[in-house]
Design an enzyme around this catalytic site. Structure first.
Site, PDB file in Angstrom:
ATOM      1  N   GLN A  55       0.960  -1.152   0.013  1.00  0.00           N
ATOM      2  CA  GLN A  55       0.159   0.085  -0.113  1.00  0.00           C
ATOM      3  C   GLN A  55       0.947   1.325  -0.141  1.00  0.00           C
ATOM      4  O   GLN A  55       2.177   1.185   0.348  1.00  0.00           O
ATOM      5  CB  GLN A  55      -0.767   0.012   1.362  1.00  0.00           C
ATOM      6  CG  GLN A  55      -0.149  -0.072   2.630  1.00  0.00           C
ATOM      7  CD  GLN A  55      -1.245  -0.283   3.791  1.00  0.00           C
ATOM      8  OE1 GLN A  55      -1.217   0.673   4.376  1.00  0.00           O
ATOM      9  NE2 GLN A  55      -1.554  -1.195   3.900  1.00  0.00           N
TER      10      GLN A  55
ATOM     11  N   HIS B  50       0.278   5.724   0.945  1.00  0.00           N
ATOM     12  CA  HIS B  50      -0.699   6.774   1.216  1.00  0.00           C
ATOM     13  C   HIS B  50      -0.428   8.046   0.485  1.00  0.00           C
ATOM     14  O   HIS B  50       0.469   8.524   0.233  1.00  0.00           O
ATOM     15  CB  HIS B  50      -0.554   7.083   2.729  1.00  0.00           C
ATOM     16  CG  HIS B  50      -0.695   5.699   3.593  1.00  0.00           C
ATOM     17  ND1 HIS B  50      -1.894   4.948   3.617  1.00  0.00           N
ATOM     18  CD2 HIS B  50       0.370   5.075   4.324  1.00  0.00           C
ATOM     19  CE1 HIS B  50      -1.555   3.897   4.284  1.00  0.00           C
ATOM     20  NE2 HIS B  50      -0.287   4.033   5.061  1.00  0.00           N
TER      21      HIS B  50
ATOM     22  N   GLU C 132       3.351   7.866   8.548  1.00  0.00           N
ATOM     23  CA  GLU C 132       3.528   6.922   9.365  1.00  0.00           C
ATOM     24  C   GLU C 132       4.804   6.742   9.979  1.00  0.00           C
ATOM     25  O   GLU C 132       5.784   7.083   9.084  1.00  0.00           O
ATOM     26  CB  GLU C 132       2.928   5.381   9.093  1.00  0.00           C
ATOM     27  CG  GLU C 132       1.682   5.419   8.369  1.00  0.00           C
ATOM     28  CD  GLU C 132       1.480   3.882   7.900  1.00  0.00           C
ATOM     29  OE1 GLU C 132       0.289   3.939   7.723  1.00  0.00           O
ATOM     30  OE2 GLU C 132       2.437   3.139   7.652  1.00  0.00           O
TER      31      GLU C 132
ATOM     32  N   HIS D 115       4.589   0.195   0.722  1.00  0.00           N
ATOM     33  CA  HIS D 115       5.070  -0.601   1.760  1.00  0.00           C
ATOM     34  C   HIS D 115       4.153  -1.765   1.901  1.00  0.00           C
ATOM     35  O   HIS D 115       3.086  -1.752   1.596  1.00  0.00           O
ATOM     36  CB  HIS D 115       5.501   0.401   2.816  1.00  0.00           C
ATOM     37  CG  HIS D 115       4.135   1.057   3.422  1.00  0.00           C
ATOM     38  ND1 HIS D 115       3.743   2.034   2.802  1.00  0.00           N
ATOM     39  CD2 HIS D 115       3.423   0.604   4.354  1.00  0.00           C
ATOM     40  CE1 HIS D 115       2.811   2.602   3.759  1.00  0.00           C
ATOM     41  NE2 HIS D 115       2.514   1.533   4.463  1.00  0.00           N
TER      42      HIS D 115
ATOM     43  N   ARG E 129      -4.252   0.629  -2.104  1.00  0.00           N
ATOM     44  CA  ARG E 129      -3.813  -0.763  -2.022  1.00  0.00           C
ATOM     45  C   ARG E 129      -2.997  -1.246  -3.370  1.00  0.00           C
ATOM     46  O   ARG E 129      -3.798  -1.052  -4.448  1.00  0.00           O
ATOM     47  CB  ARG E 129      -4.568  -1.858  -1.400  1.00  0.00           C
ATOM     48  CG  ARG E 129      -4.871  -1.572  -0.072  1.00  0.00           C
ATOM     49  CD  ARG E 129      -5.994  -2.312   0.571  1.00  0.00           C
ATOM     50  NE  ARG E 129      -6.345  -2.069   2.080  1.00  0.00           N
ATOM     51  CZ  ARG E 129      -7.437  -1.199   2.238  1.00  0.00           C
ATOM     52  NH1 ARG E 129      -8.028  -0.459   1.189  1.00  0.00           N
ATOM     53  NH2 ARG E 129      -7.539  -0.803   3.551  1.00  0.00           N
TER      54      ARG E 129
END
Length: 413
Positions: free
Chosen positions: A98, A100, A135, A264, A283
């Site tokens: 996935q 972001h 993240e 990642h 995804r």
């Protein structure tokens, strides 16, 4: 400063032992337990416990008095929202590949899907909110992940080591353009292959990886990754994508930062994760969930090279994991057995404290809390600075999540 009661999310890829043992619950748990959520996410907000045992949603607490709970600057910048979510993540099986979106991509995608009338909880919704989702993952145990694209020169050496007739044309394609553009072209081809083509290509690749592992070749770790993913997700394009990505192994205390566009997949291990309070995920494979390849290709960053691993910056006794993300900052304090020194944690920002090992006493004003493993506390911005020290002689480990900013900044109000 008050204790939190937090939700455990039971995703299928989770561990039946890691979170149960951290929380002192019976192990193995009846079902996989994947994530312990700490924060004010609307999907599962933490519950704040007062001295009488009464509970209130942290989301409701913040909405009732954002100035006190978040501080004036944080409340104004983030629209009276706590901008981060803290998790303990326990992966027994691989998560999806996935990426972001950036802030701009998230805002544009959200507007587009709102205009199209796609329900925010629809399974094919890519952008349920208009915010980015950077993240940081800090390992508690040895933690395995795929993160970012490997240098194409090294990837070519890997592809030659497992060369099959079916892979030859793709290897030659990257050899003709061993850079980010070549990676984009190859990844795009692989992620869009028809299922019949995948099923013709993958068995020979699996056999080549088995031979390479038996011969203890240079790329044994990467080949084991292909074998593991091929067993869990047979016929999935994500198995091919893994050939292009860095295999990262973190030791406890080591961390990786995943910025917008970083492709990642977490593979296995337990770690503390802090992230922006968003659900935006694109995804690319290794999942039965919605995969939107064109949208994924819009956000993926095809920059390549080794994935940076950090142990943080030591500021006194506090190890700070600095990132460019304004939504969060993670820091960690650890005490070895026999150490008893107190550590000052300045106030002025909203914080969540998490004990990840041993037992830690936290004092602030006239308040004192003892946090055992897996226990956490909410500290409003209006609270004074804190003092933390291990409760007993066995040491302890304490994580602190707060909004981004210079370590030690006292006044967010």
């Amino acid at each position: 400063m008050e204790l939190l009661r937090n939700a455990v999310r039971p995703y299928a890829w989770g561990s039946r032992t890691a979170l149960a043992e951290l929380l002192g619950e019976p192990s193995p748990a009846p079902h996989p337990e994947a994530e312990l959520w700490m924060g004010a996410h609307p999907g599962d907000p933490s519950r704040v416990l007062d001295d009488a045992g009464a509970e209130q949603s942290l989301l409701a607490r913040i909405e009732a008095d954002p100035e006190r709970e978040l501080g004036g600057r944080t409340a104004a910048r983030w629209g009276n929202r706590l901008p981060f979510l803290l998790k303990v993540l326990a992966a027994e099986e691989p998560l999806s590949i996935q990426a972001h979106p950036s802030a701009e991509q998230a805002a544009e995608g959200w507007r587009r899907e709102e205009a199209a009338g796609i329900p925010r909880d629809a399974p094919n919704r890519n952008y349920p909110d208009p915010t980015p989702k950077p993240e940081l993952l800090c390992a508690l145990t040895e933690f395995h992940a795929l993160a970012g694209f490997r240098d194409p020169v090294r990837t070519l050496a890997l592809l030659e080591a497992v060369r099959t007739p079916g892979l030859a044309a793709y290897t030659d394609l990257l050899a003709g353009q061993p850079d980010s553009a070549g990676l984009r072209a190859l990844f795009t081809m692989w992620i869009t292959l028809p299922q019949q083509a995948l099923e013709g290509l993958l068995p020979d690749l699996i056999d080549a990886c088995v031979r390479h592992v038996k011969e203890r070749g240079e790329f044994t770790r990467e080949c084991r990754t292909v074998l593991e993913l091929g067993e869990s997700y047979p016929g999935d394009a994500g198995v091919l994508a893994a050939l292009l990505m860095n295999r990262v192994v973190l030791q406890p205390g080591e961390a990786i930062f995943l910025s917008a566009g970083n492709l990642h997949a977490y593979l296995r291990g337990t770690g503390v994760e802090v992230l922006a309070n968003s659900d935006n995920v694109l995804r690319g494979g290794l999942t039965p969930k919605h995969v939107d390849v064109p949208e994924l290709l819009r956000v993926v960053d095809f920059g390549c090279g080794d994935m940076p691993v950090t142990t943080g910056e030591l500021v006194g006794r506090v190890r700070v994991y600095r990132t460019p993300a304004p939504e969060f900052e993670l820091s960690r304090v650890s005490w070895s057995a026999g150490e008893r020194d107190a550590v000052e944690l300045p106030g002025g920002r909203p914080r969540i404290l998490l004990c990840a090992g041993g037992s830690v006493t936290v004092r602030g004003g006239d308040r004192e809390l003892v946090l055992g493993p897996g226990r956490s506390a909410w500290v409003p911005a209006a609270d004074p600075g804190l003092t933390a020290l291990p409760t007993g002689a066995d040491g302890g480990e304490l994580f602190q999540a707060t909004v981004g900013g210079a370590a030690g900044r006292h006044d967010e109000r």
